[in-house]
Enzyme design. Structure first.
Site, mmCIF file in Angstrom:
data_model
loop_
_atom_site.group_PDB
_atom_site.id
_atom_site.type_symbol
_atom_site.label_atom_id
_atom_site.label_comp_id
_atom_site.label_asym_id
_atom_site.label_seq_id
_atom_site.Cartn_x
_atom_site.Cartn_y
_atom_site.Cartn_z
ATOM 1 N N LYS A 138 0.749 -1.386 0.093
ATOM 2 C CA LYS A 138 -0.078 -0.049 0.108
ATOM 3 C C LYS A 138 0.986 1.232 0.072
ATOM 4 O O LYS A 138 2.131 1.185 0.450
ATOM 5 C CB LYS A 138 -0.998 -0.055 1.344
ATOM 6 C CG LYS A 138 -0.389 -0.346 2.578
ATOM 7 C CD LYS A 138 0.746 0.357 3.124
ATOM 8 C CE LYS A 138 0.741 2.005 3.416
ATOM 9 N NZ LYS A 138 2.149 2.489 4.010
ATOM 10 N N TYR A 223 -4.258 4.317 6.201
ATOM 11 C CA TYR A 223 -4.867 3.110 7.307
ATOM 12 C C TYR A 223 -6.097 3.586 7.979
ATOM 13 O O TYR A 223 -7.037 2.936 8.170
ATOM 14 C CB TYR A 223 -3.965 3.249 8.369
ATOM 15 C CG TYR A 223 -2.886 2.226 8.230
ATOM 16 C CD1 TYR A 223 -2.949 0.832 8.181
ATOM 17 C CD2 TYR A 223 -1.435 2.572 7.824
ATOM 18 C CE1 TYR A 223 -1.755 0.038 7.593
ATOM 19 C CE2 TYR A 223 -0.427 1.736 7.204
ATOM 20 C CZ TYR A 223 -0.644 0.508 7.527
ATOM 21 O OH TYR A 223 0.277 -0.209 6.880
HETATM 22 P P1 NAD Z 1 12.496 1.206 2.304
HETATM 23 O O1 NAD Z 1 13.104 2.496 1.725
HETATM 24 O O2 NAD Z 1 13.209 0.730 3.366
HETATM 25 O O3 NAD Z 1 12.875 0.169 0.892
HETATM 26 C C1 NAD Z 1 12.657 0.503 -0.572
HETATM 27 C C2 NAD Z 1 13.360 -0.506 -1.182
HETATM 28 O O4 NAD Z 1 13.119 -0.395 -2.692
HETATM 29 C C3 NAD Z 1 14.806 -0.242 -0.822
HETATM 30 O O5 NAD Z 1 15.380 -1.500 -0.630
HETATM 31 C C4 NAD Z 1 15.276 0.381 -2.131
HETATM 32 O O6 NAD Z 1 16.805 -0.043 -2.638
HETATM 33 C C5 NAD Z 1 14.414 -0.144 -3.251
HETATM 34 N N1 NAD Z 1 14.432 0.820 -4.519
HETATM 35 C C6 NAD Z 1 14.145 0.132 -5.826
HETATM 36 N N2 NAD Z 1 14.232 1.174 -6.561
HETATM 37 C C7 NAD Z 1 14.154 2.419 -5.910
HETATM 38 C C8 NAD Z 1 14.254 3.428 -6.266
HETATM 39 N N3 NAD Z 1 14.095 4.250 -7.662
HETATM 40 N N4 NAD Z 1 14.265 4.756 -5.274
HETATM 41 C C9 NAD Z 1 14.509 4.257 -4.011
HETATM 42 N N5 NAD Z 1 14.334 3.055 -3.574
HETATM 43 C C10 NAD Z 1 14.335 2.046 -4.689
HETATM 44 O O7 NAD Z 1 11.010 1.506 1.961
HETATM 45 P P2 NAD Z 1 9.891 0.679 2.973
HETATM 46 O O8 NAD Z 1 9.660 1.199 4.162
HETATM 47 O O9 NAD Z 1 10.448 -0.753 2.733
HETATM 48 O O10 NAD Z 1 8.620 0.797 1.947
HETATM 49 C C11 NAD Z 1 8.381 0.106 0.657
HETATM 50 C C12 NAD Z 1 6.955 -0.154 0.279
HETATM 51 O O11 NAD Z 1 6.139 -0.746 1.447
HETATM 52 C C13 NAD Z 1 6.279 1.494 0.283
HETATM 53 O O12 NAD Z 1 5.238 1.227 -0.621
HETATM 54 C C14 NAD Z 1 5.334 1.261 1.774
HETATM 55 O O13 NAD Z 1 4.192 2.119 1.873
HETATM 56 C C15 NAD Z 1 5.189 -0.084 2.163
HETATM 57 N N6 NAD Z 1 5.095 -0.040 3.545
HETATM 58 C C16 NAD Z 1 3.988 -0.832 3.896
HETATM 59 C C17 NAD Z 1 4.109 -1.258 5.268
HETATM 60 C C18 NAD Z 1 2.860 -2.090 5.892
HETATM 61 O O14 NAD Z 1 2.850 -2.145 7.039
HETATM 62 N N7 NAD Z 1 2.119 -2.580 5.072
HETATM 63 C C19 NAD Z 1 5.019 -0.881 6.147
HETATM 64 C C20 NAD Z 1 6.195 -0.055 5.675
HETATM 65 C C21 NAD Z 1 6.276 0.045 4.255
#
Ligand code: NAD
Length: 372
Positions: A138, A223
């Site tokens: 999401k 949420y």
């Molecule tokens: P994060 O920054 O920790 O991880 C993102 C990953 O994507 C990294 O490994 C990064 O290297 C990679 N990536 C690939 N292409 C990229 C680009 N062009 N620019 C930047 N990063 C790139 O982020 P996250 O917290 O893991 O969030 C990722 C997704 O998960 C988001 O959509 C977020 O909303 C979602 N999320 C959901 C929950 C939940 O509880 N459902 C919790 C946290 C995050």
């Protein structure tokens, strides 16, 4: 505890409760998860090995019905690290240039897209075109138009599209939904959803509109949007919204720090919600009907989720959300199970339409009608 039946009876207390709690009972007891399982297993590749991808991978260690078997990443060192940690074979490792080749890999059933929001649209469509089932984090996309294109691409490719709405499988949440459906709160009149945290580091992608699509609303406010729908049990027909900003340096144009929004529902019920990147530990759902109330606090963090109603404490097990989610998604994708609250692309599209409407209402100061 010897059998599934005994476990279920202990868990729910009555045969009636069993019939209305299908989503809560499959993976929530250690005893239960340790029971032997010889059914189908969903073989998953994770795309985006960041902080949430890592959380999902760790949680999947306890899954019986889903298994992490592949990775897609732009960072070779991360791939190597994950291969060692999760025993992933070389043939199941891809990068962002070559992952379309996953279509020739019979050992991967589904790809879980866990990258920054703006990438979901193109990545989900490429996964669908490779013929794999898709799970997407999401918000599913940046806006409703993108969401519609993703749904159409998945339909065309004949694959399912699910979205990582982990709260849809959380036992306290499902218990409030069960009580509401059983009329224990009477006619629902009001919902309040408060969702926020202090975002911290100003350089992260969440504060870059190109990658996030907005601000707190896209990330945490969703949420309250989604929660208002499953708590009230209806879709809003109108939206009003107001945006406020105390730190215009950190929160640039198009990146919302704080948004308040209000919904009206067909029954006459209303919701009042707040989404913010400026306050820590803001995490509360409150539902009130003509007979009683339910409060969840915290309501959407990683848990333990806690709640009570006018009748007392909500006594439900604490679970690892991502473990239960992946077990349930395996059942949805491999066995056609229907979850209590949908987690498909159409469900996520409703949230995207509401997000579009909230941003429109906040920028125009006008009430926006919705037809979901
Ligand atoms: P994060 O920054 O920790 O991880 C993102 C990953 O994507 C990294 O490994 C990064 O290297 C990679 N990536 C690939 N292409 C990229 C680009 N062009 N620019 C930047 N990063 C790139 O982020 P996250 O917290 O893991 O969030 C990722 C997704 O998960 C988001 O959509 C977020 O909303 C979602 N999320 C959901 C929950 C939940 O509880 N459902 C919790 C946290 C995050």
């Amino acid at each position: 505890m010897n059998s599934r039946r005994e476990f279920l009876q202990k868990l729910t207390g009555s045969a009636l409760a069993l019939s209305v709690l299908p989503g809560t009972v499959s993976a929530i007891s250690k005893e239960f998860t340790e029971m032997p399982y010889d059914g189908p297993v969903l073989r998953v590749a994770i795309m985006g090995l960041g902080s949430y991808g890592t959380r999902v991978a760790e949680a999947m260690r306890d899954c019986k019905k889903a298994k992490l078997v592949g990775v897609i990443s732009g960072t070779p060192a991360k791939i190597k690290n994950w291969q060692g940690t999760y025993n992933i074979p070389e043939k199941n490792c891809y990068n962002y240039e070559n992952f379309d080749r996953i279509k020739d890999n019979p050992d991967i059933d589904a790809v879980y897209v866990i990258t920054p929001n703006a990438l979901h649209h193109d990545e989900v469509i490429r996964v669908a075109q490779a013929g794999k089932q898709v799970i997407c984090e999401k918000p599913m996309a940046l806006n409703a138009k993108e969401g519609e294109e993703m749904i159409a691409a998945c339909k065309k490719a004949n694959v399912k599209l699910l979205v990582g709405y982990r709260m849809h499988f959380e036992p306290h949440t499902l218990e409030v939904i069960r009580m509401r459906k059983a009329d224990e709160f009477g006619k629902i009149m009001f919902f309040q959803g408060l969702c926020g945290f202090d975002i911290g580091d100003p350089t992260q992608w969440r504060l870059n509109k190109k990658l996030s699509g907005g601000g707190s609303l896209m990330d945490i406010g969703i949420y309250a949007i989604n929660g208002s729908r499953y708590m009230v049990g209806e879709n809003p027909i109108w939206v009003t919204a107001e945006e406020t900003k105390t730190d215009p340096v950190r929160f640039k144009e198009g990146v919302d720090e704080t948004i308040q929004f209000q919904f009206g529902f067909p029954s006459g019920a209303v919701a009042s919600c707040l989404s913010t990147y400026a306050m820590n530990n803001l995490d509360r759902f409150f539902l009130n009907g003509t007979k009683g109330f339910a409060e969840l606090m915290p309501s959407t963090n990683y848990g333990p989720i806690r709640g009570h109603t006018n009748k007392g404490e909500i006594d439900q097990p604490t679970v690892t959300h991502q473990t239960v989610q992946m077990e349930e998604m395996s059942d949805i994708l491999l066995r056609g199970k229907q979850p209590v609250v949908p987690v498909d692309g159409e469900e996520a599209l409703k949230d995207l339409k509401i997000i579009d409407a909230i941003y429109l209402a906040a920028s125009t100061g006008k009430k926006v009608d919705l037809n979901l």
